[in-house]
Scaffold this motif. Sequence first.
Motif, PDB file in Angstrom:
ATOM      1  N   TYR A 222      59.615  15.329  31.450  1.00 34.17           N
ATOM      2  CA  TYR A 222      60.206  15.162  30.116  1.00 34.17           C
ATOM      3  C   TYR A 222      61.264  14.088  30.112  1.00 34.17           C
ATOM      4  N   THR A 223      61.284  13.329  29.035  1.00 29.83           N
ATOM      5  CA  THR A 223      62.334  12.331  28.881  1.00 29.83           C
ATOM      6  C   THR A 223      62.762  12.285  27.426  1.00 29.83           C
ATOM      7  N   SER A 224      63.888  11.622  27.189  1.00 26.99           N
ATOM      8  CA  SER A 224      64.434  11.592  25.842  1.00 26.99           C
ATOM      9  C   SER A 224      63.807  10.489  25.023  1.00 26.99           C
TER      10      SER A 224
ATOM     11  N   TRP B 272      64.062  13.915  38.455  1.00 26.16           N
ATOM     12  CA  TRP B 272      63.984  12.632  37.776  1.00 26.16           C
ATOM     13  C   TRP B 272      62.696  11.985  38.263  1.00 26.16           C
ATOM     14  N   ILE B 273      62.088  11.132  37.478  1.00 26.70           N
ATOM     15  CA  ILE B 273      60.814  10.520  37.888  1.00 26.70           C
ATOM     16  C   ILE B 273      60.947   9.843  39.251  1.00 26.70           C
ATOM     17  N   THR B 274      62.108   9.264  39.523  1.00 26.25           N
ATOM     18  CA  THR B 274      62.316   8.608  40.813  1.00 26.25           C
ATOM     19  C   THR B 274      62.039   9.564  41.966  1.00 26.25           C
TER      20      THR B 274
ATOM     21  N   THR C 229      67.018   0.065  48.203  1.00 29.85           N
ATOM     22  CA  THR C 229      66.492  -0.138  46.857  1.00 29.85           C
ATOM     23  C   THR C 229      67.494   0.366  45.848  1.00 29.85           C
ATOM     24  N   THR C 230      67.399  -0.127  44.644  1.00 26.83           N
ATOM     25  CA  THR C 230      68.216   0.418  43.567  1.00 26.83           C
ATOM     26  C   THR C 230      67.343   0.609  42.328  1.00 26.83           C
ATOM     27  N   VAL C 231      67.683   1.612  41.534  1.00 24.77           N
ATOM     28  CA  VAL C 231      66.852   1.991  40.398  1.00 24.77           C
ATOM     29  C   VAL C 231      67.670   2.667  39.315  1.00 24.77           C
ATOM     30  N   GLY C 232      67.287   2.461  38.080  1.00 23.27           N
ATOM     31  CA  GLY C 232      67.832   3.292  37.011  1.00 23.27           C
ATOM     32  C   GLY C 232      68.628   2.556  35.964  1.00 23.27           C
ATOM     33  N   GLU C 233      69.276   1.490  36.360  1.00 23.13           N
ATOM     34  CA  GLU C 233      70.113   0.728  35.433  1.00 23.13           C
ATOM     35  C   GLU C 233      70.222  -0.682  35.987  1.00 23.13           C
TER      36      GLU C 233
ATOM     37  N   VAL D  41      66.150  -4.358  47.226  1.00 20.35           N
ATOM     38  CA  VAL D  41      65.103  -4.477  46.226  1.00 20.35           C
ATOM     39  C   VAL D  41      65.537  -3.727  44.965  1.00 20.35           C
ATOM     40  N   ASP D  42      65.634  -4.439  43.868  1.00 25.59           N
ATOM     41  CA  ASP D  42      65.977  -3.827  42.584  1.00 25.59           C
ATOM     42  C   ASP D  42      64.647  -3.443  41.925  1.00 25.59           C
ATOM     43  N   THR D  43      64.551  -2.219  41.447  1.00 31.20           N
ATOM     44  CA  THR D  43      63.272  -1.760  40.900  1.00 31.20           C
ATOM     45  C   THR D  43      63.443  -1.315  39.459  1.00 31.20           C
ATOM     46  N   TRP D  44      62.839  -2.049  38.556  1.00 33.09           N
ATOM     47  CA  TRP D  44      62.900  -1.691  37.136  1.00 33.09           C
ATOM     48  C   TRP D  44      61.619  -0.969  36.744  1.00 33.09           C
ATOM     49  N   TRP D  45      61.774   0.196  36.166  1.00 40.70           N
ATOM     50  CA  TRP D  45      60.621   0.966  35.687  1.00 40.70           C
ATOM     51  C   TRP D  45      61.113   2.142  34.877  1.00 40.70           C
ATOM     52  N   GLN D  46      60.228   3.079  34.534  1.00 46.05           N
ATOM     53  CA  GLN D  46      60.568   4.163  33.611  1.00 46.05           C
ATOM     54  C   GLN D  46      59.774   5.434  33.916  1.00 46.05           C
ATOM     55  N   THR D  47      60.245   6.543  33.359  1.00 41.31           N
ATOM     56  CA  THR D  47      59.513   7.804  33.466  1.00 41.31           C
ATOM     57  C   THR D  47      58.053   7.598  33.065  1.00 41.31           C
ATOM     58  N   GLU D  48      57.850   6.844  32.014  1.00 41.97           N
ATOM     59  CA  GLU D  48      56.515   6.639  31.457  1.00 41.97           C
ATOM     60  C   GLU D  48      55.615   5.830  32.378  1.00 41.97           C
TER      61      GLU D  48
ATOM     62  N   GLY E 186      60.728  -0.718  25.450  1.00 42.68           N
ATOM     63  CA  GLY E 186      61.991  -0.258  24.852  1.00 42.68           C
ATOM     64  C   GLY E 186      63.228  -0.829  25.516  1.00 42.68           C
ATOM     65  N   ASP E 187      63.056  -1.853  26.347  1.00 43.30           N
ATOM     66  CA  ASP E 187      64.202  -2.503  26.984  1.00 43.30           C
ATOM     67  C   ASP E 187      64.325  -3.941  26.500  1.00 43.30           C
ATOM     68  N   GLY E 188      65.559  -4.402  26.373  1.00 39.37           N
ATOM     69  CA  GLY E 188      65.808  -5.816  26.120  1.00 39.37           C
ATOM     70  C   GLY E 188      65.828  -6.540  27.460  1.00 39.37           C
TER      71      GLY E 188
ATOM     72  N   ARG F 159      65.816 -10.249  33.878  1.00 43.90           N
ATOM     73  CA  ARG F 159      67.097  -9.546  33.848  1.00 43.90           C
ATOM     74  C   ARG F 159      66.983  -8.524  32.735  1.00 43.90           C
ATOM     75  N   ILE F 160      67.130  -7.230  33.071  1.00 41.87           N
ATOM     76  CA  ILE F 160      66.996  -6.170  32.075  1.00 41.87           C
ATOM     77  C   ILE F 160      68.374  -5.927  31.461  1.00 41.87           C
ATOM     78  N   LEU F 161      68.426  -5.896  30.132  1.00 36.28           N
ATOM     79  CA  LEU F 161      69.732  -5.796  29.465  1.00 36.28           C
ATOM     80  C   LEU F 161      70.064  -4.380  29.023  1.00 36.28           C
TER      81      LEU F 161
ATOM     82  N   ALA G 118      74.454   7.047  33.813  1.00 36.08           N
ATOM     83  CA  ALA G 118      74.250   7.265  35.249  1.00 36.08           C
ATOM     84  C   ALA G 118      72.768   7.443  35.564  1.00 36.08           C
ATOM     85  N   GLY G 119      71.931   6.665  34.885  1.00 38.64           N
ATOM     86  CA  GLY G 119      70.499   6.736  35.154  1.00 38.64           C
ATOM     87  C   GLY G 119      69.775   7.846  34.413  1.00 38.64           C
ATOM     88  N   HIS G 120      70.483   8.657  33.640  1.00 35.92           N
ATOM     89  CA  HIS G 120      69.818   9.698  32.851  1.00 35.92           C
ATOM     90  C   HIS G 120      69.672   9.247  31.414  1.00 35.92           C
TER      91      HIS G 120
HETATM   92  C1  6R9 Z   1      63.049   4.999  36.829  1.00 38.32           C
HETATM   93  C2  6R9 Z   1      63.917   5.308  35.663  1.00 38.32           C
HETATM   94  C3  6R9 Z   1      64.206   4.153  32.320  1.00 38.32           C
HETATM   95  C4  6R9 Z   1      65.198   3.161  31.781  1.00 38.32           C
HETATM   96  C5  6R9 Z   1      64.584   1.813  31.548  1.00 38.32           C
HETATM   97  C6  6R9 Z   1      65.785   0.899  31.699  1.00 38.32           C
HETATM   98  C7  6R9 Z   1      66.591   1.558  32.794  1.00 38.32           C
HETATM   99  C8  6R9 Z   1      65.591   1.609  35.113  1.00 38.32           C
HETATM  100  C9  6R9 Z   1      66.295  -0.266  35.937  1.00 38.32           C
HETATM  101  C10 6R9 Z   1      66.740  -0.171  34.607  1.00 38.32           C
HETATM  102  C11 6R9 Z   1      67.733  -2.247  34.785  1.00 38.32           C
HETATM  103  C12 6R9 Z   1      66.641  -1.438  36.698  1.00 38.32           C
HETATM  104  N1  6R9 Z   1      66.297   1.012  34.133  1.00 38.32           N
HETATM  105  N2  6R9 Z   1      65.592   0.855  36.213  1.00 38.32           N
HETATM  106  N3  6R9 Z   1      67.462  -1.154  34.028  1.00 38.32           N
HETATM  107  N4  6R9 Z   1      67.356  -2.407  36.063  1.00 38.32           N
HETATM  108  N5  6R9 Z   1      66.291  -1.603  37.980  1.00 38.32           N
HETATM  109  O1  6R9 Z   1      65.072   4.945  35.647  1.00 38.32           O
HETATM  110  O2  6R9 Z   1      63.327   6.002  34.649  1.00 38.32           O
HETATM  111  O3  6R9 Z   1      64.977   7.624  33.650  1.00 38.32           O
HETATM  112  O4  6R9 Z   1      62.889   6.905  32.431  1.00 38.32           O
HETATM  113  O5  6R9 Z   1      64.832   5.364  32.688  1.00 38.32           O
HETATM  114  O6  6R9 Z   1      66.226   2.941  32.743  1.00 38.32           O
HETATM  115  O7  6R9 Z   1      66.534   0.887  30.521  1.00 38.32           O
HETATM  116  O8  6R9 Z   1      63.975   1.747  30.286  1.00 38.32           O
HETATM  117  P1  6R9 Z   1      64.004   6.559  33.326  1.00 38.32           P
END
Ligand code: 6R9
Length: 679
Positions: free
Chosen positions: A284-286, A330-332, A404-408, A430-437, A531-533, A543-545, A555-557
Amino acid sequence: MTIEDEVPLSESQIAVHWREEGYFSPSPKFIGQANATDPAIVERFAEDRFPGCFAEYAELLTWDSYWHTILDTSNPPFWQWFVGGRLNACYNCVDRHLAADRNKAAFIWVPEPEDEATVVITYQELHRRVNEFAALLREDCGLEPGDRVTFHLPMVPELPVAMLACARLGVIHSEVFGGFSGAACGGRIADSGSRVLVTMDAYHRNGQLVDHKAKADEAVAEAARQGQEVDRVLVFRRYPGRYSSATPMVDGRDAFADDVLARYRGRVVEPVPMPADAPLFLMYTSGTTGRPKGCQHSTGGYLAYVAGTSKYYQDIHPEDTYWCCADIGWITGHSYIVYGPLSLGTTSVLYEGAPTYPDPGRCWRIAERLGVNIFHTAPTTIRMLRKLGPDEPARYDYHFKHMTTVGEPIEPEVWRWYHRVVGKGEAAVVDTWWQTETGGFLGSTLPALQPMKPGSCGPGALGIFPVIYDEEGNTVEAGTGRAGNICIRNPWPGVFQGIWGQPERFVDTYYRKYCRNPQSKDWHDWPYFAGDGAVQADDGYFRILGRVDDVINVAGHRLGTKELESACLTVDEVAEAAAVPVVDEERGRAVEMYVSLKPGRQASTEIENKVSVAIDREIGKIARPKHVWIVSDMPKTRSGKIMRRVIAGISNFADVGDVSTLANPEVVDDIRHRIQRAK
Ligand code: 6R9
């Protein structure tokens, strides 16, 4: 009350705009051992090889029968991967490693109290525990393939055991983050239609033994209120044989899982070969409305995708000791603590507690003692560790080859500390951008092939083709410095299959915006809207904004503004509420709540406290606002919609933009004075 911005609130409006950074390269030693060192891999995943390229990920798994169609696009955007194939996710994560590695550690569990012994769970032991729990789920609870079961478990080995037991049976698991409230858990139980809840009496967090069972009773009550009966609550005991909760067990409904399990000792349950597109779990996610979204992930596509990305991006080898310091809720945690690492047969570390408890050296002691060589965490944790113990890592004898880093987005400043101090200058970052989906990484760097650039996640991952569109759907070219909405042009195996029970919302939220032709069966016409800029530099790195929808990433939630606001409205005195993000040094973003009161009610700290308590109760402590501001009125459009964008601007001392469409522009100054006096 309707709350909707005329212009969606964009976090990127308040994002820190750092300048472009230089590149960093990993050491020759790292490159020498990496899984992906031949640049030909990038060619193998080039666009003209799509979708066949993903067979390479699927080949990392053991299939009971192979697929006949790699990608079926006949019902867009409900893509189906590896159609006709059958496999079992539990078999792939556990059984197939027994022949060579039965006595190798699958998990090493570190309890929070430092004087409690670390628990090593070998693949053999994991196999035994998973089989026993699967037998229990099937026989004691009567669960069958396709049924849903909800877990509200903390970071204990029982959680991956329960997940894998479900996977063995083809039962769909839905883990609710342990820190979420009973009410939030109840809502997810109802939405998924689970009649079984698996929980634990207590767990350690920040030095406290937290009573967790109380939340189970609230969850069951909330689920019932929403029309879903729970007839079985399985309660693991944090200390088997000793109940650590003040909440009574409910006769006929509750049972101690550790007692019931004794009846299934030594039982073996054959793994059920599942179709590749059978759902493996819900997460589940918001979203932008109050109802949470149960993201449904598949068995074959998902597992193939997390196995492939774990191998090439996390650079996991079977002989590594890998630690993802995140929560499985968390999906991670699902993808990169359990399914990815175990499908590759490595050793995955689980840590029960807070990374800074009892002091900011804790993580580094764990790393030193266990010989962790791959470390994965979130910017919020990195910022916290940097603030509390900037020089701690040097005091411990551990060596990471890869982090690695993830979440923001991670600030370049923080990235450099992570690289230089935590990674001792030796580790690839390694910076990893992704989502629950998305199931797994979308934007990242192949550590031995693509240089790191602080503050950028990197180019699209293998077989992922991102693009930035403006509001009209025109491509924003790389190197122009212009921001837009990042989308993925193609489907990929890890993408979620839908929102549980809400197919229209799935299409509307992720595909409607940029769909070129709703009749088309060609995936080219159905870009995925993330849904990300984002901005793309001329080297192709993104670069994810931040979020462009009504979601605040704390805090990644991901917290939905609607969920926060509805929680406030449970307070009797509150008339209207608006949740806005503010920049926060540690958590990246924090929530501030603005509330106005019903006529005749006086502002007081008591009401402010009530609002905080309501958010704790409805969502969980993670969502607790940094500040509750009681204001005379909300800035509104003439149609009565609250303008969160304006409030966010005031809160962050930024430009509030155009307020000419407001029905009550005078409140802007009122609110501004109120905030300036206090901040
Ligand atoms: C895996 C996870 C997703 C949202 C995503 C974005 C942000 C995640 C990021 C990042 C910049 C990264 N996000 N990783 N922004 N750099 N490496 O986080 O899933 O909890 O669904 O959040 O988090 O905004 O759209 P989730």
